[in-house]
Design an enzyme around this catalytic site. Sequence first.
Site: not given
Ligand code: SAH
Ligand code: SF4
Length: 412
Positions: A151, A158, A137, A165, A387, A162
């Site tokens: 974005c 990934c 996306e 996420c 995103c 996390c």
């Molecule tokens: N992998 C990289 C970039 C992509 S994620 C990273 O983790 O920085 C982009 C942002 O969205 C990150 O700060 C991530 O922690 C946040 N994010 C992921 N899932 C989310 C959610 N469910 N609600 C709010 N922010 C989220």
């Molecule tokens: Fe990967 Fe999501 Fe963690 Fe970013 S926040 S490193 S996209 S698992």
Amino acid sequence: MTGGRPATNKVRLRRFIAATAPGDYIPAEMTNVEHNNNPTAGRGALLGMSRAEIAASIGAALRLDAKRARMRANQLWRWIYHYGVTDFAKMTDIAKEMRADLERLFSVKRPRVVERQVSVDGTRKYLVSLSPGAEVECVFIPDVGRAGALCVSSQVGCTLNCTFCHTGTQKLVRNLTAAEIVGQVMAVKDDLEEWPSGGDDRKLSNIVFMGMGEPLYNLDNVARAIETISDGDGISISRRRITVSTSGVAPDIRRLGEITNSMLAISLHATNDPLRDELVPINKKYPITELLAACKAYPGLGNTRRITFEYVMLKGVNDTDAEARELVRLLKDIPAKINLIPFNPWPGAPYECSAWDRIESFAEIVNRAGYASPIRTPRGRDISAACGQLKSDSVKERASARLKARLEATQG
Ligand code: SAH
Ligand code: SF4
């Protein structure tokens, strides 16, 4: 005329084509091949190549000496990245016969947009097909940064898991090629009808690597893509308007700065190691002290070049006033912006978003410490997506509003 090309490439391409539907995008590494049955798929993809690589490729294929190849590569570059031309026939300063040869041997195709949603406030969400089974996306948000921010994704899925996420739960993971990253920008510029590139009335002024994937696990391709996106003779988005967000791959942070000169965002989300170990498991490898030390050493850091620290607000998990004060203390020696992100829930997610008054109280402490607008109220309601997160429509709307607020804070 084509030069002799290695048979191995042909075999690779044939296998690839067998798994590809007509019109599918062919990543750069699958190209430079002379023949296949699909009228467009087998041509060498120029997208994602550096000027030198374009010169080498067309030089070999069209038997040009180095000087001519360089000159042609510069012409092609401008047609592709400044004018956004997808058809060699339109490259009017190149002789007709050569245009025909280029058309036969090369392609400037973009990835295919398989789904597009536009909200009333102008936010556009795209689902982009890269190769069979691999979709990412990207989201365009107007009125962020100087004009609007895109974005982009750096990986399909990934590996980092996390816990809050959704992207981390996706099974298929692969790195995007530089062509596929640049291709997202090209496809969106097509849709925004933003060719020729640049100019004062541009719609797309900022790029954030906050879509799917961990950009530092695909740093070489991200850097190659940034090289192309920032080239002043083409898309021309300044490196100061390109932000790479990482979950904290500390050892690669300095290199990111050295090779891309881009802005940095860190997904911090917790102020102590036990909690961050749980939320962002890569913290077990690179704990907070090591991560912040890497941040302090980020090349070019200063008051006009601050690092954005992202902090997702999780109800009862990381959202106390004491944590807000600890966050401020941790960052006191780093030129920083703080960006509080309301958690965007997804089906089965083990967290909830903090209550609004809790977020405000947290933000107030951060704000009093001198961090302006740590959180912004979303402006639009009818917005489609966040995103890297494929979700139900109602969730998408809220998610996108939040994404917009977050990007405004990062790019503001
Ligand atoms: N992998 C990289 C970039 C992509 S994620 C990273 O983790 O920085 C982009 C942002 O969205 C990150 O700060 C991530 O922690 C946040 N994010 C992921 N899932 C989310 C959610 N469910 N609600 C709010 N922010 C989220
Ligand atoms: Fe990967 Fe999501 Fe963690 Fe970013 S926040 S490193 S996209 S698992």
